[in-house]
Design a protein around this motif. Structure first.
Motif, PDB file in Angstrom:
ATOM      1  N   VAL A 252       6.395   4.927  12.236  1.00  0.00           N
ATOM      2  CA  VAL A 252       5.334   4.369  11.393  1.00  0.00           C
ATOM      3  C   VAL A 252       4.209   3.806  12.259  1.00  0.00           C
ATOM      4  O   VAL A 252       3.028   3.994  11.960  1.00  0.00           O
ATOM      5  N   ARG A 253       4.594   3.168  13.341  1.00  0.00           N
ATOM      6  CA  ARG A 253       3.612   2.497  14.207  1.00  0.00           C
ATOM      7  C   ARG A 253       2.532   3.465  14.668  1.00  0.00           C
ATOM      8  O   ARG A 253       1.351   3.155  14.648  1.00  0.00           O
ATOM      9  N   ASP A 254       2.930   4.663  15.081  1.00  0.00           N
ATOM     10  CA  ASP A 254       1.971   5.592  15.682  1.00  0.00           C
ATOM     11  C   ASP A 254       1.501   6.679  14.723  1.00  0.00           C
ATOM     12  O   ASP A 254       0.875   7.655  15.125  1.00  0.00           O
ATOM     13  N   LEU A 255       1.814   6.456  13.469  1.00  0.00           N
ATOM     14  CA  LEU A 255       1.502   7.432  12.427  1.00  0.00           C
ATOM     15  C   LEU A 255       0.039   7.896  12.451  1.00  0.00           C
ATOM     16  O   LEU A 255      -0.263   9.063  12.221  1.00  0.00           O
ATOM     17  N   LEU A 256      -0.875   6.970  12.727  1.00  0.00           N
ATOM     18  CA  LEU A 256      -2.300   7.271  12.606  1.00  0.00           C
ATOM     19  C   LEU A 256      -2.858   7.954  13.846  1.00  0.00           C
ATOM     20  O   LEU A 256      -3.899   8.605  13.791  1.00  0.00           O
ATOM     21  N   THR A 257      -2.161   7.818  14.953  1.00  0.00           N
ATOM     22  CA  THR A 257      -2.704   8.327  16.217  1.00  0.00           C
ATOM     23  C   THR A 257      -1.892   9.467  16.811  1.00  0.00           C
ATOM     24  O   THR A 257      -2.409  10.253  17.588  1.00  0.00           O
ATOM     25  N   ASP A 258      -0.627   9.552  16.428  1.00  0.00           N
ATOM     26  CA  ASP A 258       0.235  10.548  17.053  1.00  0.00           C
ATOM     27  C   ASP A 258       0.582  11.632  16.037  1.00  0.00           C
ATOM     28  O   ASP A 258       1.297  11.395  15.067  1.00  0.00           O
TER      29      ASP A 258
ATOM     30  N   THR B 251      -0.205  -2.736   8.703  1.00  0.00           N
ATOM     31  CA  THR B 251      -1.603  -2.827   8.271  1.00  0.00           C
ATOM     32  C   THR B 251      -1.823  -2.044   6.975  1.00  0.00           C
ATOM     33  O   THR B 251      -1.013  -1.173   6.611  1.00  0.00           O
ATOM     34  N   PHE B 252      -2.968  -2.347   6.356  1.00  0.00           N
ATOM     35  CA  PHE B 252      -3.344  -1.622   5.149  1.00  0.00           C
ATOM     36  C   PHE B 252      -3.471  -0.126   5.435  1.00  0.00           C
ATOM     37  O   PHE B 252      -3.059   0.701   4.628  1.00  0.00           O
ATOM     38  N   VAL B 253      -4.055   0.190   6.578  1.00  0.00           N
ATOM     39  CA  VAL B 253      -4.282   1.601   6.921  1.00  0.00           C
ATOM     40  C   VAL B 253      -2.964   2.380   7.006  1.00  0.00           C
ATOM     41  O   VAL B 253      -2.881   3.512   6.528  1.00  0.00           O
ATOM     42  N   HIS B 254      -1.962   1.738   7.591  1.00  0.00           N
ATOM     43  CA  HIS B 254      -0.641   2.386   7.658  1.00  0.00           C
ATOM     44  C   HIS B 254      -0.075   2.608   6.251  1.00  0.00           C
ATOM     45  O   HIS B 254       0.414   3.690   5.923  1.00  0.00           O
ATOM     46  N   TYR B 255      -0.156   1.564   5.453  1.00  0.00           N
ATOM     47  CA  TYR B 255       0.325   1.642   4.072  1.00  0.00           C
ATOM     48  C   TYR B 255      -0.383   2.771   3.316  1.00  0.00           C
ATOM     49  O   TYR B 255       0.253   3.600   2.659  1.00  0.00           O
ATOM     50  N   ASP B 256      -1.703   2.817   3.458  1.00  0.00           N
ATOM     51  CA  ASP B 256      -2.526   3.779   2.740  1.00  0.00           C
ATOM     52  C   ASP B 256      -2.151   5.213   3.133  1.00  0.00           C
ATOM     53  O   ASP B 256      -1.999   6.089   2.280  1.00  0.00           O
ATOM     54  N   ARG B 257      -1.978   5.412   4.414  1.00  0.00           N
ATOM     55  CA  ARG B 257      -1.622   6.746   4.921  1.00  0.00           C
ATOM     56  C   ARG B 257      -0.228   7.153   4.422  1.00  0.00           C
ATOM     57  O   ARG B 257      -0.008   8.287   4.005  1.00  0.00           O
ATOM     58  N   LEU B 258       0.700   6.201   4.460  1.00  0.00           N
ATOM     59  CA  LEU B 258       2.065   6.484   4.012  1.00  0.00           C
ATOM     60  C   LEU B 258       2.074   6.898   2.543  1.00  0.00           C
ATOM     61  O   LEU B 258       2.752   7.848   2.150  1.00  0.00           O
ATOM     62  N   ARG B 259       1.293   6.180   1.756  1.00  0.00           N
ATOM     63  CA  ARG B 259       1.243   6.492   0.326  1.00  0.00           C
ATOM     64  C   ARG B 259       0.654   7.885   0.103  1.00  0.00           C
ATOM     65  O   ARG B 259       1.126   8.652  -0.717  1.00  0.00           O
TER      66      ARG B 259
ATOM     67  N   TYR C 106       5.131  -6.346   8.128  1.00  0.00           N
ATOM     68  CA  TYR C 106       4.329  -7.563   8.196  1.00  0.00           C
ATOM     69  C   TYR C 106       3.117  -7.524   7.259  1.00  0.00           C
ATOM     70  O   TYR C 106       2.634  -8.563   6.821  1.00  0.00           O
ATOM     71  N   TYR C 107       2.612  -6.316   6.959  1.00  0.00           N
ATOM     72  CA  TYR C 107       1.475  -6.243   6.031  1.00  0.00           C
ATOM     73  C   TYR C 107       1.853  -6.838   4.673  1.00  0.00           C
ATOM     74  O   TYR C 107       1.039  -7.491   4.025  1.00  0.00           O
ATOM     75  N   PHE C 108       3.086  -6.653   4.258  1.00  0.00           N
ATOM     76  CA  PHE C 108       3.542  -7.185   2.969  1.00  0.00           C
ATOM     77  C   PHE C 108       4.176  -8.558   3.115  1.00  0.00           C
ATOM     78  O   PHE C 108       4.142  -9.361   2.182  1.00  0.00           O
ATOM     79  N   GLY C 109       4.752  -8.828   4.242  1.00  0.00           N
ATOM     80  CA  GLY C 109       5.349 -10.147   4.464  1.00  0.00           C
ATOM     81  C   GLY C 109       6.344 -10.143   5.604  1.00  0.00           C
ATOM     82  O   GLY C 109       7.057  -9.161   5.810  1.00  0.00           O
ATOM     83  N   HIS C 110       6.369 -11.251   6.330  1.00  0.00           N
ATOM     84  CA  HIS C 110       7.337 -11.436   7.413  1.00  0.00           C
ATOM     85  C   HIS C 110       8.678 -11.881   6.827  1.00  0.00           C
ATOM     86  O   HIS C 110       8.717 -12.385   5.708  1.00  0.00           O
ATOM     87  N   PRO C 111       9.745 -11.758   7.605  1.00  0.00           N
ATOM     88  CA  PRO C 111      11.004 -12.381   7.177  1.00  0.00           C
ATOM     89  C   PRO C 111      10.833 -13.902   7.168  1.00  0.00           C
ATOM     90  O   PRO C 111      10.265 -14.452   8.114  1.00  0.00           O
TER      91      PRO C 111
END
Ligand code: C2E
Ligand code: MG
Ligand code: MG
Ligand code: MG
Length: 278
Positions: free
Chosen positions: A208-214, A242-250, A260-265
């Motif tokens: 997920v972390r590198d979804l936008l770049t890799d 981040t929002f961008v990660h969420y948006d891309r995943l959706r 962390y975008y939605f909430g930390h433990p």
């Protein structure tokens, strides 16, 4: 001369080795003490859907050592597994998280459709007493099995697939959900996956972390989602920061998230205050 410096190097090396094993022994001792005295706490991290609704929480153990402060479970869980303490710790985690769900259900703060995700170590899962213990805990706390989701890892299946499969089916018959944690980092083959009574794959946060770049990580996430759809399994993305990660995943077709975008433990009190609205 060379001999001398060689010896010094060795002496230094030996000292470092000694320091490492001293630290390790110290941690084992502290961990024994913490387990006996229940020096642990559970934090809860929200899991959400694409409508930003809560669908559950993951229980994550926290250990606060009197001297060292917080020690990461990524550090102490592997040690607890090696020295066998994980069985007792895992039992504590199950008891504590179910007792929390029971309290929240009674207070009307936990929607019965939500799931409490609980990490189960392969060593704990493979114990002969695991299934009876799970049943006993569910009955003791009067928590519906459908509120519980056990997170296991792919590598658990490497050891004894037949007996693991039997146990997984027995757990499913209870009505408890099963997820595969850190999916994509282990060794499970597609052939296994088809035969597993699994409700959810948790895509590991490294993808997920590198979804936008890799591009290859994006391809992997795509493939996991397509495969899961074909097998009728849910996919939840971990480590959504981040929002961008969420948006891309959706966009790609992943509709369940944790990160962390939605909430930390957070501690239980904060979980209700921050994430549960009536
Ligand atoms: P895990 O089960 O994959 O849990 C997710 C980890 O990712 C948690 O770390 C969580 O705090 C962290 N995380 C959540 N969202 C984000 C994000 O957006 N970005 C980043 N970078 N990290 C995020 P934590 O709590 O330190 O736990 C580490 C691991 O320790 C867990 O990984 C799990 O394997 C193990 N663990 C934690 N609690 C338990 C437990 O009660 N029992 C067992 N057996 N293992 C546990
Ligand atoms: Mg987990
Ligand atoms: Mg994970
Ligand atoms: Mg992990």
């Amino acid at each position: 001369r060379a001999k001398e410096s060689g010896r010094n190097t060795f002496a230094l090396y030996k000292t470092e080795m000694q320091a490492v094993s001293d630290a390790r022994l110290e941690m084992e001792k502290a961990l024994h003490h913490a387990t006996e005295s229940k020096f642990f706490k559970l934090y809860y991290q929200p899991q959400t859907n694409d409508k930003n609704q809560l669908i559950g929480a993951e229980a994550l153990i926290r250990w606060k050592d009197e001297q060292k402060g917080f020690i990461s479970p990524a550090v102490f869980i592997p040690v607890a597994e090696e020295i066998g303490l994980i069985v007792e710790i895992g039992q504590w985690v199950l008891n504590e998280s179910l007792s929390q769900v029971a309290i929240w259900l009674k207070e009307g703060k936990w929607d019965p459709s939500w799931r409490m995700s609980i990490n189960v170590s392969p060593i704990q899962f493979q114990q002969a007493g695991f299934l009876p213990m799970l049943k006993e805990q569910l009955e003791k706390h009067e928590v519906p099995a459908s509120c519980v989701d056990l997170e296991i890892t792919e590598n658990m299946l490497l050891n004894d697939l037949t007996s693991s499969l039997e146990k997984m089916h027995a757990i499913k018959r209870l009505g408890v959900h099963l997820s595969i944690d850190d999916f994509g980092t282990g060794y499970s083959s597609l052939k296994y996956l088809k035969s597993l009574p699994i409700d959810r794959l948790k895509i590991d946060q490294s993808f997920v972390r590198d979804l936008l770049t890799d591009k290859s990580d994006e391809a992997i996430v795509h493939a996991v989602i397509a495969m899961a759809q074909a097998l009728n399994i849910n996919v939840l993305a971990e480590g959504v920061e981040t929002f961008v990660h969420y948006d891309r995943l959706r966009e790609i077709g992943c509709f369940f998230y944790q990160g962390y975008y939605f909430g930390h433990p957070v501690p239980p009190e904060d979980f209700i205050a921050e994430f549960v609205h009536d």
